[in-house]
Enzyme design. Structure first.
Site, mmCIF file in Angstrom:
data_model
loop_
_atom_site.group_PDB
_atom_site.id
_atom_site.type_symbol
_atom_site.label_atom_id
_atom_site.label_comp_id
_atom_site.label_asym_id
_atom_site.label_seq_id
_atom_site.Cartn_x
_atom_site.Cartn_y
_atom_site.Cartn_z
ATOM 1 N N THR A 173 0.832 -1.070 -0.030
ATOM 2 C CA THR A 173 0.089 0.100 0.015
ATOM 3 C C THR A 173 0.979 1.098 -0.067
ATOM 4 O OG1 THR A 173 -0.274 -0.363 2.252
ATOM 5 C CG2 THR A 173 -2.048 -0.947 1.091
ATOM 6 N N ILE B 112 -4.338 13.479 2.299
ATOM 7 C CA ILE B 112 -4.035 12.471 1.390
ATOM 8 C C ILE B 112 -2.411 12.538 1.654
ATOM 9 C CG2 ILE B 112 -3.529 11.677 -0.949
ATOM 10 C CD1 ILE B 112 -6.207 11.254 0.140
ATOM 11 N N ASN C 222 0.141 10.736 0.144
ATOM 12 C CA ASN C 222 0.992 10.770 -0.908
ATOM 13 C C ASN C 222 -0.066 10.496 -2.136
ATOM 14 O OD1 ASN C 222 2.450 9.882 -2.834
ATOM 15 N ND2 ASN C 222 3.985 8.828 -1.677
ATOM 16 N N LYS D 189 0.294 9.824 -5.153
ATOM 17 C CA LYS D 189 1.063 8.902 -5.758
ATOM 18 C C LYS D 189 0.649 7.399 -5.386
ATOM 19 C CE LYS D 189 4.962 7.887 -8.929
ATOM 20 N NZ LYS D 189 6.454 8.527 -9.068
ATOM 21 N N THR D 190 0.973 7.170 -4.399
ATOM 22 C CA THR D 190 0.826 5.990 -3.565
ATOM 23 C C THR D 190 -0.794 5.756 -3.468
ATOM 24 O OG1 THR D 190 1.140 6.584 -1.406
ATOM 25 C CG2 THR D 190 2.713 5.546 -2.701
ATOM 26 N N GLY E 274 -7.702 7.442 5.207
ATOM 27 C CA GLY E 274 -7.133 6.195 4.556
ATOM 28 C C GLY E 274 -8.088 5.832 3.262
ATOM 29 N N GLU F 38 -9.675 0.676 0.173
ATOM 30 C CA GLU F 38 -10.981 -0.179 0.292
ATOM 31 C C GLU F 38 -11.998 0.672 -0.496
ATOM 32 O OE1 GLU F 38 -10.214 -1.383 4.373
ATOM 33 O OE2 GLU F 38 -10.772 -3.373 3.743
#
Ligand code: MOS
Length: 748
Positions: A472, A641, A643, A645-646, A714, A717
C-alpha cells in the site's frame, strides 16, 4: 547533494520500490535456513465425513521424504484441547488443522508431507492414500438460505442495522417502487504472493517465522496460544507482503502446520500453498440482498427495505456489515434492514477488500440507479436530492463528508452533463456505449498504535512499528511523516516494519494503517525532537546562538540540522554533532497514538466515513455481449492524502478489482463434491490494469481534524465501493437491460 525534507502530501515514489523490483525484498517463502524441509499440504477431496484410514507407504517411499504428518502422529498442541486466540478470527469454533479425523470442508488439510525438496514433497503428497467415510453435505448457497440465522455472538466490528420510521407502511404507500433480489457470486483471493510460511528453528530453540500475513503480532499471539509458547520463543516477520487484501488478516493453516512440523522434527520448515490451494480457504462470501425502495414522483425516497444474507461455514459465523450502508448514506424517513448468515459445508468465508461494503454498497447502488430511472431522474440528481449530511442510520453527525463535492468534481471531470438520459442512446459502430455512476462509502478508522523513533550517532533517524506494508505504500508515507515531523530528509530515515518484536501496531487492514501508524510516528518524532533539544540544552558546552535559541524557543530542526528560525544558515549543527554533544550514542522514544489525541474525538460522538463518487463508461458489443470498461473516474473524499501517488495507486488497484467483481470474478461451486472448481487463472478471470485504458483518480479537498490526529481517513478499500455498481449502471445505460447478478453475464 542537496537533501530536502519530503513533506506529507507530496507524490513521493515508493522508497521500497527498488528493493522490490531487484529481488532484494524478502517474502515469506524466500528465507532458506540450513537443513530446511519443504512441506506440501494434502487436501481433502470430500466436503464432509471422516478419515477412515491413511496409507502412507507409497508416499514414504519417495526419495527425500522425511515425514508424513497427519492427525494420527502430529505433536500435541494446546490448540487441540482448548480455545485459543485467533487475532481477527470470527465467532464460532475455529477449524483446527490436523485435530482429528473429521472432515468439515472440501480442501481441508489432512496431511503435510515433509521432504528434502519441494518436488519430493509434492510427489509424495500425490501418492498418499486416504480412505474417507462420506457424510451428506450441502455446499449450495441457495439451498442453505432456508437455514439462515443471526449468530448469538457477533464479530467485534459488526454494526447491527437500526430501523427508523415505518418502512413497510411507507413502501406500501409509495407511488413509485422498485423491488428485487441482487446477488454477488463468491470471489476468491488471488494476491500475487500466495500464503506461505518459513519457520526457522534458531540455535537456542526459538522460532523465527516468516509468514505471509497482514499482522505479525496477531500471528505471534495465535502461535503462542496455540502452541503454548512464550512471546520470546516466537518471532514473526513479514517485512514485505505481496498483496493481501484481507486474505492475510487471520492466521491461516499454513503457518500453524509449518510451526507444528518444525516442532515435530526440530528442523526448519517451509510450507507454501499453490494457486489452486488458495481456492480452498480464502473467499468473499456469496451474498443475496433483497432490496425494496419507495419514492415520491419527485424522486424523494420514502422507504428503504434491505434484507441480506451471506454464507458462512457450519463451524464459524462470518458476518459482514452488508445491509447498513444505504441506511447511513441516504436521507429517507423510513428504513429497515435485516442481516443473517447461511451455513454450508465449506470453509468459512472471509474478509476481502472492504468486506461488507464492497458487496453491500455496490448492490444497493445498483438499486438506487433503478429507482432514479423509475422516477425518471438523472442518477446523479437523484442522489443529490436524497443526500444526507449526517449518518442517517444512527442520527449522528459526521466528522466530515465531502461527497457532494466529489459528485460535482467527478461529474465535471467525466463530462456527465453531456449524458443522454435514455438507455441505448449512444453507439459507435456495433458498440453500444453507456455511462453510469454510483457513490461509495467506507469506514474511516483509527486504532491505538505505537511507534519508536531513535536517533543514532551517524545522525540517522530510525522508525519502528509492527505495521505491515502489504503493498500500500506504508514505508513511504511513514518516511514522509517522520521527515516532516522531525525535520530531516527522507534519505536519512530508516523505516522498520513487519516484525512482531517492534512496538505494537494492529493488524494492517480496514484502511486504518495510514491514520493509525501515521499518528504514532508523528508523535514519536515530535517527542524525540523535544528530548534532543532538552539533552543538547543541558550539555553545557554549546554555542551562544544555540543557548539563546533553545531558551527562546527559536531553535528548529530543519533538513537534518539544528538551526535558529530565520537566522544565519551557517550557524547550524548536524544531528550527529548534536547527539555527540549530549554524550550519548543514541536517543530513543516510544509513543502511542490513541483516539482523543490532538483534538480528535471519540468514536461514540461522531461517525466517520470516507466517500467517493465513481463514473464509468462501458462499451458493449451488441452482437457478442462483451462488456469493456473504457473509462473510470473516481472522485475520493478521504481527508488528508499523505501521498497522492501511492494513494491513487491504491484506488486504481481497487477499481481494477471492482471491475473483476462487476464483470469477471466468480467462484463456481460443484455442489456434488462441495468444491469451488475453477481454481486457476484459466477459469477464474481477473482483470489487469491494461484492461481499463483510462482510469482517473481525483482527491477532493477535505480537512478533518477530528477523524484522526493527522486528519487522515485512509484509502484503498474506498476504491472498491461503488465502482462495480457504476459499471453495472453503465451497462444498463448502454443496453437498456438490468442485471442484478454480479458478475454480469449475457445470460442474466
Ligand atoms: Mo482489508 S479486507 O481490511 O485487509
Amino acid at each position: 547533494m542537496t537533501l530536502h525534507s519530503a513533506k506529507i502530501g507530496q507524490p513521493v515514489s515508493r522508497i521500497d520500490g527498488i528493493a522490490k523490483v531487484t529481488g532484494q525484498a524478502r517474502y515469506a517463502a524466500e528465507p532458506h535456513p540450513a537443513g530446511m524441509l519443504y512441506g506440501f499440504i494434502v487436501n481433502s477431496p470430500i466436503a464432509r465425513g471422516r478419515i477412515e484410514a491413511i496409507r502412507d507407504e507409497a508416499a514414504r517411499a519417495v526419495p527425500g521424504v522425511v515425514e508424513v504428518m497427519t492427525h494420527l502422529n502430529r505433536p500435541h498442541s494446546a490448540l487441540f484441547e482448548k480455545s485459543y486466540m485467533d487475532g481477527l478470527g470470527v465467532p464460532g469454533s475455529p477449524y483446527r488443522p490436523l485435530h482429528d479425523a473429521e472432515i468439515s470442508f472440501n480442501g481441508q488439510p489432512v496431511a503435510v508431507v515433509l521432504a528434502e525438496t519441494f518436488e519430493a514433497a509434492r510427489e509424495a503428497a500425490m501418492r498418499l492414500e486416504v480412505d474417507y467415510e462420506r457424510w451428506p453435505h450441502n455446499a449450495d448457497f441457495e439451498a442453505s438460505l432456508h437455514q439462515k440465522y443471526m449468530p448469538g455472538k457477533t464479530r467485534s466490528n459488526y454494526v447491527p442495522p437500526k430501523s427508523r420510521g415505518n418502512a413497510a407502511e411507507a413502501y406500501a404507500l409509495s407511488p413509485i417502487k422498485i423491488e428485487g433480489r441482487y446477488h454477488l457470486a463468491p470471489e476468491h483471493h488471488n494476491p500475487m504472493e500466495m500464503h506461505a510460511t518459513t519457520v526457522i528453528v534458531e540455535e537456542d530453540g526459538t522460532f523465527t517465522v516468516w509468514d505471509k500475513t497482514q499482522g505479525p503480532q496477531a500471528v505471534q499471539a495465535y502461535l503462542t496460544s496455540a502452541l503454548s509458547l512464550s512471546k520470546d520463543q516466537v518471532r514473526v516477520r513479514n517485512p514485505y507482503v505481496g498483496g493481501a487484501f484481507g486474505s492475510g488478516l487471520r492466521a491461516q493453516h499454513n503457518v500453524f502446520l509449518a510451526v507444528l512440523a518444525a516442532k515435530m522434527l526440530n528442523r526448519s520448515v517451509r510450507v507454501t500453498l499453490t494457486r489452486q490451494q488458495m481456492f480452498t480457504h480464502v473467499f468473499r462470501p456469496e451474498a443475496v440482498m433483497d432490496i425494496a425502495l419507495g419514492a415520491q414522483p419527485d424522486g424523494t425516497l420514502q422507504s428503504m427495505i434491505v434484507n441480506g444474507v451471506t454464507d458462512t461455514s457450519r463451524f464459524e459465523h462470518n458476518m459482514e456489515n452488508l445491509v447498513i450502508w444505504g441506511l447511513i448514506n441516504y436521507k429517507c424517513p423510513n428504513a429497515t434492514a435485516d442481516y443473517k448468515v447461511a451455513p454450508r459445508d465449506t470453509y468459512t468465508s472471509s474478509d476481502m477488500r472492504a468486506p461488507g461494503a464492497a458487496t453491500g454498497v455496490n448492490l444497493f447502488e445498483m438499486a438506487i440507479d433503478e429507482m432514479a430511472y423509475a422516477c425518471n431522474m438523472d442518477p446523479l440528481d437523484f442522489r443529490l436530492h436524497n443526500y444526507s449530511d449526517i449518518d442517517a442510520m444512527h442520527d449522528m453527525p459526521l466528522t466530515s463528508k465531502a461527497l457532494k463535492e466529489a459528485m460535482h468534481e467527478g461529474a465535471e471531470r467525466f463530462g456527465w452533463q453531456n449524458r443522454p438520459m435514455a438507455p441505448q442512446s449512444m453507439r459507435d459502430g456495433k458498440d453500444l456505449i453507456g455511462w453510469g455512476m454510483a457513490t461509495g462509502i467506507w469506514d474511516a478508522m483509527f486504532s491505538p498504535t505505537s511507534a519508536r523513533a531513535t536517533l543514532t550517532a551517524d545522525g540517522r533517524l530510525h522508525i519502528a512499528t509492527a505495521a505491515s506494508d502489504i503493498g500500500t505504500g506504508t514505508y513511504t508515507i511513514l518516511a514522509q511523516t517522520a521527515s516532516e515531523a522531525f525535520g530531516i530528509p527522507m534519505e536519512m530515515i530508516d523505516i522498520e516494519l513487519g516484525d512482531s518484536t517492534l512496538p505494537e501496531c494492529p493488524t494492517e487492514g480496514g484502511s486504518w494503517t495510514a491514520a493509525s501508524a501515521g499518528a504514532a510516528v508523528w508523535l514519536a518524532c515530535q517527542s524525540l525532537r523535544e528530548k534532543l533539544f532538552k539533552a543538547v540544552g543541558k550539555s553545557g558546552n554549546i554555542s551562544a546562538w544555540l543557548t539563546e535559541g533553545l531558551s527562546n524557543n527559536t531553535t528548529v530542526l530543519k533538513d537534518g540540522f539544528l538551526q535558529d528560525k530565520g537566522a544565519d544558515e551557517n550557524l547550524r549543527l548536524s544531528l550527529s554533532e548534536a547527539l555527540s554533544l549530549t554524550g550519548q550514542d543514541r536517543l530513543e522514544v516510544e509513543e502511542t497514538a490513541k483516539p482523543g489525541l490532538r483534538g480528535t474525538i471519540s468514536q461514540m460522538r461522531k461517525a466517520r466515513f470516507t466517500h467517493s463518487a465513481v463514473f464509468c463508461e462501458v462499451r458493449v458489443d451488441e452482437e457478442l455481449g462483451i462488456v469493456r470498461v473504457t473509462r473510470l473516474v473516481n472522485a475520493v473524499a478521504a481527508g488528508r492524502i499523505m501521498n497522492p501517488k501511492t494513494a491513487a495507486s491504491q484506488v486504481r488497484g481497487a477499481m481494477v478489482m471492482a471491475t473483476g467483481m462487476a464483470l469477471h470474478e466468480e467462484s463456481l461451486m460443484d455442489e456434488r463434491v462441495g468444491r469451488f472448481m475453477n481454481h486457476n487463472f484459466s477459469e477464474y478471470h481477473i482483470p489487469a490494469h491494461a484492461d481499463i485504458p483510462d482510469m482517473d483518480v481525483l482527491f477532493i479537498a477535505e480537512e478533518d481534524p477530528e477523524v484522526s490526529p493527522l486528519g487522515i481517513k485512509g484509502v484503498g478499500e474506498i476504491g472498491m465501493c461503488g465502482t462495480a455498481a457504476a459499471i453495472a449502471n453503465a451497462v444498463f445505460h448502454a443496453t437498456g437491460q438490468r442485471h442484478r447478478n454480479l458478475p454480469i453475464t449475457p445470460g442474466d
